[in-house]
Enzyme design. Structure first.
Site, PDB file in Angstrom:
ATOM      1  N   GLU A 127       1.055  -1.571   0.087  1.00 12.96           N
ATOM      2  CA  GLU A 127      -0.012   0.097  -0.031  1.00 12.96           C
ATOM      3  C   GLU A 127       0.777   1.532   0.173  1.00 12.96           C
ATOM      4  O   GLU A 127       1.965   1.466   0.496  1.00 12.96           O
ATOM      5  CB  GLU A 127      -0.852  -0.091   1.368  1.00 12.96           C
ATOM      6  N   HIS A 138      -8.259   3.126  -3.796  1.00 12.05           N
ATOM      7  CA  HIS A 138      -9.507   3.419  -2.931  1.00 12.05           C
ATOM      8  C   HIS A 138      -9.283   4.371  -2.957  1.00 12.05           C
ATOM      9  O   HIS A 138      -9.974   5.517  -3.580  1.00 12.05           O
ATOM     10  CB  HIS A 138      -8.770   3.639  -1.043  1.00 12.05           C
ATOM     11  N   LYS A 158     -22.155  -6.067   3.388  1.00 14.88           N
ATOM     12  CA  LYS A 158     -20.898  -5.821   2.724  1.00 14.88           C
ATOM     13  C   LYS A 158     -20.581  -6.493   1.280  1.00 14.88           C
ATOM     14  O   LYS A 158     -20.246  -6.194   0.625  1.00 14.88           O
ATOM     15  CB  LYS A 158     -19.980  -5.304   3.373  1.00 14.88           C
ATOM     16  N   HIS A 210     -14.384  -3.878  14.004  1.00 15.96           N
ATOM     17  CA  HIS A 210     -14.483  -1.972  13.562  1.00 15.96           C
ATOM     18  C   HIS A 210     -14.507  -0.679  14.817  1.00 15.96           C
ATOM     19  O   HIS A 210     -15.383  -1.312  15.347  1.00 15.96           O
ATOM     20  CB  HIS A 210     -14.985  -1.444  12.683  1.00 15.96           C
ATOM     21  N   ARG A 223     -16.600   3.732   3.623  1.00 14.12           N
ATOM     22  CA  ARG A 223     -17.119   4.818   3.987  1.00 14.12           C
ATOM     23  C   ARG A 223     -16.164   5.727   4.339  1.00 14.12           C
ATOM     24  O   ARG A 223     -15.968   7.207   3.633  1.00 14.12           O
ATOM     25  CB  ARG A 223     -17.182   4.231   4.998  1.00 14.12           C
ATOM     26  N   GLY A 224     -14.909   6.003   5.409  1.00 12.93           N
ATOM     27  CA  GLY A 224     -13.574   6.629   5.286  1.00 12.93           C
ATOM     28  C   GLY A 224     -13.993   6.779   6.917  1.00 12.93           C
ATOM     29  O   GLY A 224     -15.149   6.751   7.170  1.00 12.93           O
ATOM     30  N   LYS A 227       7.800   4.034   2.474  1.00 16.80           N
ATOM     31  CA  LYS A 227       9.111   3.332   2.603  1.00 16.80           C
ATOM     32  C   LYS A 227       9.793   2.554   1.805  1.00 16.80           C
ATOM     33  O   LYS A 227       9.566   1.000   1.853  1.00 16.80           O
ATOM     34  CB  LYS A 227       9.267   3.368   4.080  1.00 16.80           C
ATOM     35  N   ALA A 238     -20.031   1.743   3.821  1.00 17.32           N
ATOM     36  CA  ALA A 238     -19.429   1.003   2.721  1.00 17.32           C
ATOM     37  C   ALA A 238     -20.408   0.237   1.579  1.00 17.32           C
ATOM     38  O   ALA A 238     -20.251   0.062   0.530  1.00 17.32           O
ATOM     39  CB  ALA A 238     -18.027   0.568   2.312  1.00 17.32           C
ATOM     40  N   ALA A 281     -10.259  11.087   3.283  1.00 18.14           N
ATOM     41  CA  ALA A 281     -12.122  10.168   3.286  1.00 18.14           C
ATOM     42  C   ALA A 281     -12.018  11.450   3.457  1.00 18.14           C
ATOM     43  O   ALA A 281     -13.006  11.794   2.011  1.00 18.14           O
ATOM     44  CB  ALA A 281     -11.359  10.303   5.394  1.00 18.14           C
TER      45      ALA A 281
HETATM   46  P1  FAD Z   1     -17.644   0.323   6.711  1.00 16.17           P
HETATM   47  O1  FAD Z   1     -17.831  -0.983   5.778  1.00 16.17           O
HETATM   48  O2  FAD Z   1     -19.197   1.287   6.442  1.00 16.17           O
HETATM   49  O3  FAD Z   1     -18.322   0.004   8.052  1.00 16.17           O
HETATM   50  C1  FAD Z   1     -17.938   1.044   9.006  1.00 16.17           C
HETATM   51  C2  FAD Z   1     -18.802   0.902  10.668  1.00 16.17           C
HETATM   52  O4  FAD Z   1     -20.577   0.917  10.263  1.00 16.17           O
HETATM   53  C3  FAD Z   1     -18.451  -0.154  11.461  1.00 16.17           C
HETATM   54  O5  FAD Z   1     -18.526  -0.387  12.920  1.00 16.17           O
HETATM   55  C4  FAD Z   1     -19.865  -1.345  10.525  1.00 16.17           C
HETATM   56  O6  FAD Z   1     -19.949  -2.255  11.594  1.00 16.17           O
HETATM   57  C5  FAD Z   1     -20.920  -0.024  10.818  1.00 16.17           C
HETATM   58  N1  FAD Z   1     -21.593  -0.421   9.660  1.00 16.17           N
HETATM   59  C6  FAD Z   1     -21.414  -1.167   8.057  1.00 16.17           C
HETATM   60  N2  FAD Z   1     -22.607  -1.439   8.369  1.00 16.17           N
HETATM   61  C7  FAD Z   1     -23.928  -1.279   9.181  1.00 16.17           C
HETATM   62  C8  FAD Z   1     -25.606  -1.012   9.479  1.00 16.17           C
HETATM   63  N3  FAD Z   1     -26.182  -1.482   8.192  1.00 16.17           N
HETATM   64  N4  FAD Z   1     -26.213  -0.255  10.161  1.00 16.17           N
HETATM   65  C9  FAD Z   1     -24.866  -0.297  11.120  1.00 16.17           C
HETATM   66  N5  FAD Z   1     -23.614   0.497  11.328  1.00 16.17           N
HETATM   67  C10 FAD Z   1     -22.895  -1.003  10.068  1.00 16.17           C
HETATM   68  N6  FAD Z   1      -9.914   4.946   5.182  1.00 16.17           N
HETATM   69  C11 FAD Z   1      -9.839   6.517   3.986  1.00 16.17           C
HETATM   70  O7  FAD Z   1      -9.494   7.639   4.695  1.00 16.17           O
HETATM   71  N7  FAD Z   1      -8.933   6.171   3.106  1.00 16.17           N
HETATM   72  C12 FAD Z   1      -8.417   5.488   3.050  1.00 16.17           C
HETATM   73  O8  FAD Z   1      -7.943   4.639   1.751  1.00 16.17           O
HETATM   74  C13 FAD Z   1      -8.846   3.778   3.416  1.00 16.17           C
HETATM   75  N8  FAD Z   1      -7.872   2.711   3.292  1.00 16.17           N
HETATM   76  C14 FAD Z   1      -8.250   1.668   4.551  1.00 16.17           C
HETATM   77  C15 FAD Z   1      -7.811   0.014   3.804  1.00 16.17           C
HETATM   78  C16 FAD Z   1      -8.364  -0.732   4.508  1.00 16.17           C
HETATM   79  C17 FAD Z   1      -7.174  -2.058   4.577  1.00 16.17           C
HETATM   80  C18 FAD Z   1      -8.913  -0.364   6.124  1.00 16.17           C
HETATM   81  C19 FAD Z   1      -9.278  -1.710   6.891  1.00 16.17           C
HETATM   82  C20 FAD Z   1      -8.829   0.682   6.585  1.00 16.17           C
HETATM   83  C21 FAD Z   1      -8.909   2.157   5.138  1.00 16.17           C
HETATM   84  N9  FAD Z   1      -9.634   3.215   5.404  1.00 16.17           N
HETATM   85  C22 FAD Z   1      -9.407   4.327   4.738  1.00 16.17           C
HETATM   86  C23 FAD Z   1      -9.890   3.432   7.509  1.00 16.17           C
HETATM   87  C24 FAD Z   1     -11.675   2.843   6.868  1.00 16.17           C
HETATM   88  O9  FAD Z   1     -11.601   4.203   5.250  1.00 16.17           O
HETATM   89  C25 FAD Z   1     -11.927   3.357   8.695  1.00 16.17           C
HETATM   90  O10 FAD Z   1     -12.456   2.509   9.673  1.00 16.17           O
HETATM   91  C26 FAD Z   1     -13.684   3.831   8.116  1.00 16.17           C
HETATM   92  O11 FAD Z   1     -13.756   4.194   9.309  1.00 16.17           O
HETATM   93  C27 FAD Z   1     -14.281   2.167   7.704  1.00 16.17           C
HETATM   94  O12 FAD Z   1     -14.678   2.547   6.456  1.00 16.17           O
HETATM   95  P2  FAD Z   1     -15.253   1.071   6.265  1.00 16.17           P
HETATM   96  O13 FAD Z   1     -15.866   0.838   4.438  1.00 16.17           O
HETATM   97  O14 FAD Z   1     -15.118  -0.744   7.245  1.00 16.17           O
HETATM   98  O15 FAD Z   1     -16.719   1.516   6.380  1.00 16.17           O
END
Ligand code: FAD
Length: 288
Positions: free
Chosen positions: A17, A77, A165, A149, A107-108, A272, A125, A51
């Site tokens: 990454e 992403h 998802k 999370h 989602r971010g 890095k 997401a 984000a």
């Molecule tokens: P989601 O899948 O939407 O989950 C977020 C929260 O909502 C979780 O607590 C989940 O349990 C809850 N949830 C899901 N569906 C529902 C529902 N129907 N009802 C109620 N609650 C629900 N961030 C950035 O800004 N840029 C990046 O490039 C980036 N890259 C990443 C890469 C990886 C591999 C990882 C693991 C994380 C990355 N992140 C990045 C961080 C990520 O955006 C955050 O962790 C964010 O808070 C959650 O994103 P998600 O897509 O997992 O969200």
């Protein structure tokens, strides 16, 4: 090339990454770091996305340059927490027009001062995944969290949402960083039990300085095994020793995960190339 096809042909995959330019690194410096990493021939490289949406142009530019000029399959992403649905759709189509076939749909993190949830934004997401699935022939990745999370009430609940998802159209998942492989193995058991059967790539962060560790902890609250804590306590204020010890810890984790049959290792390189190179040197015979 689509990541799902790479995963069909080969496991474990090794991927890197990188993040787009920021206050400390220009676009030229990021591209130079990417080019140096490409020499290691990772199976693919991912490019993060701010984000708040501000990195869009550079994320697309870097992801397409990785493919077009360095011959490395890439994944861009894409986050939706700060951007209206219509605009997110346009961005996904811009990615497609730039030849990007793989998108990590996220989602971010919720941003101070940016309204969320909002009627004109995707709520989670999973909704973004479903939308991208409609937009065309993308390979779609999603994020997952072996320790749950931070916003989720429980890891069990988080896994139920993860299932939604994946059912919305994820081809594979990449985990948040973790430092305890037993947690990952337990998580894999739990998600498989819930019928989540897509490949899961283990996200490994080589911790090479103590400041990085403090930041990780504030972002992810990852569990630090005693072995890891001891290492940081002993070497945290000795940069060269911490670099060597952090890389050795990551290599140890990776070899154990490969021995456990993981589908892929995704290395959070923090841009890095020397860290990526050292890890690959230590894996040479393991991944032959
Ligand atoms: P989601 O899948 O939407 O989950 C977020 C929260 O909502 C979780 O607590 C989940 O349990 C809850 N949830 C899901 N569906 C529902 C529902 N129907 N009802 C109620 N609650 C629900 N961030 C950035 O800004 N840029 C990046 O490039 C980036 N890259 C990443 C890469 C990886 C591999 C990882 C693991 C994380 C990355 N992140 C990045 C961080 C990520 O955006 C955050 O962790 C964010 O808070 C959650 O994103 P998600 O897509 O997992 O969200």
């Amino acid at each position: 090339m689509k990541i799902k096809d790479i995963l069909n042909e080969k496991t474990p995959t090794i991927s890197f990454e990188i993040f787009p330019p920021n206050a400390r690194m220009s676009l030229n410096q990021v591209m130079a770091a990417a080019a140096t990493m490409a020499v290691q021939k990772p199976d693919f490289m991912s490019v993060t996305y701010g984000a708040a949406g501000g990195t869009k142009e550079n994320t697309v530019k870097i992801a397409s340059s990785l493919q077009d000029y360095l011959g490395i399959p890439s994944i861009a992403h894409l986050t939706c927490v700060a951007t209206e649905k219509e605009r997110v759709k346009e961005i996904a189509l811009e990615m497609k027009a730039a030849g990007i076939e793989n998108v990590l749909a996220l989602r971010g993190d919720i941003q101070d001062g940016i309204p969320y949830p909002a009627p004109d934004k995707y709520a989670h997401a999973a909704e973004l995944v479903a939308e991208i699935r409609q937009l065309g022939d993308f390979c779609i990745g999603g994020a997952c969290y072996p320790e749950g999370h931070p916003e989720a009430g429980s890891r069990e609940q988080d896994i139920l949402y993860l299932k939604e998802k994946v059912d919305a159209g994820c081809d594979f998942l990449t985990t948040q960083m973790f430092f305890d492989n037993d947690l990952f193995r337990d998580y894999m058991y739990c998600i498989r039990e819930k019928g989540i059967n897509v490949p899961v790539l283990a996200g490994i962060m080589p911790v090479t300085n103590a400041a990085q560790l403090r930041r990780i902890y504030s972002l992810s609250q990852a569990h630090m095994p005693k072995k890891f804590e001891r290492l940081v306590e002993k070497f945290g204020d000795k940069p060269e020793a911490m670099m060597q010890a952090g890389i050795a810890y990551a290599v140890d984790q990776i070899i154990d995960l490969i021995a456990s049959g993981v589908s892929g290792i995704h290395i959070y390189t923090m841009n890095k190339p020397q860290v990526a190179a050292k890890i690959m040197e230590n894996l040479r015979d393991v991944i032959k």
